[in-house]
Write an enzyme that holds these catalytic residues in place. Sequence first.
Site, PDB file in Angstrom:
ATOM      1  N   LYS A 160       0.849  -1.191   0.000  1.00  0.00           N
ATOM      2  CA  LYS A 160       0.000   0.000   0.000  1.00  0.00           C
ATOM      3  C   LYS A 160       0.884   1.240   0.000  1.00  0.00           C
ATOM      4  O   LYS A 160       1.724   1.425   0.864  1.00  0.00           O
ATOM      5  CB  LYS A 160      -0.918  -0.004   1.236  1.00  0.00           C
ATOM      6  CG  LYS A 160      -1.669   1.288   1.461  1.00  0.00           C
ATOM      7  CD  LYS A 160      -2.681   1.572   0.375  1.00  0.00           C
ATOM      8  CE  LYS A 160      -3.489   2.804   0.682  1.00  0.00           C
ATOM      9  NZ  LYS A 160      -3.200   3.936  -0.149  1.00  0.00           N
ATOM     10  N   ASP A 193       1.050   5.453  -0.132  1.00  0.00           N
ATOM     11  CA  ASP A 193       0.266   6.618   0.255  1.00  0.00           C
ATOM     12  C   ASP A 193       0.702   7.787  -0.620  1.00  0.00           C
ATOM     13  O   ASP A 193       1.631   8.518  -0.292  1.00  0.00           O
ATOM     14  CB  ASP A 193       0.497   6.923   1.733  1.00  0.00           C
ATOM     15  CG  ASP A 193      -0.602   7.756   2.338  1.00  0.00           C
ATOM     16  OD1 ASP A 193      -1.605   8.004   1.638  1.00  0.00           O
ATOM     17  OD2 ASP A 193      -0.456   8.150   3.500  1.00  0.00           O
TER      18      ASP A 193
END
Length: 144
Positions: free
Chosen positions: A15, A17
């Site tokens: 993931k 950001d």
Amino acid sequence: MAKPPEGEDSIHEIKLDGYRAQVVIDEPSVRIFTRRGLDWTSKYRDLAEAAKTLDVESAIIDGEIIVLNDAGLSDFGALRKATTRRQHDLYFVAFDLLHINGTICATWHWKTAARSWLASFRPKSGSSSARRCRARPRESRHSP
């Protein structure tokens, strides 16, 4: 899911950001679009210049624009500052190759795409700025 899938046909996604973006290369120009289709090439001018150094005639690359913190993790707060004040801190992490040199790749099996595009994205000879364009296959896909 209690445990991620294992095996040869499974990979896992990290993931990030950052800002989702598409880099569109149509030699000699490069444009960078937001996920909503806004042209933000001027905001990401250093990344656009780095993408020009890739040895492709045309490509559409889906990815994430990020800034890394001291721990090596993507940092959204630092990204907002870097977009306006510290362009040299921006990275484009590619995860999907949609089109390259006249070939639509969106339907390719991820293994085929990964081998093809990682081999294709080399800096043009004499270029040193392509390090800003980080290529990695999109993860978290499971082939039945």
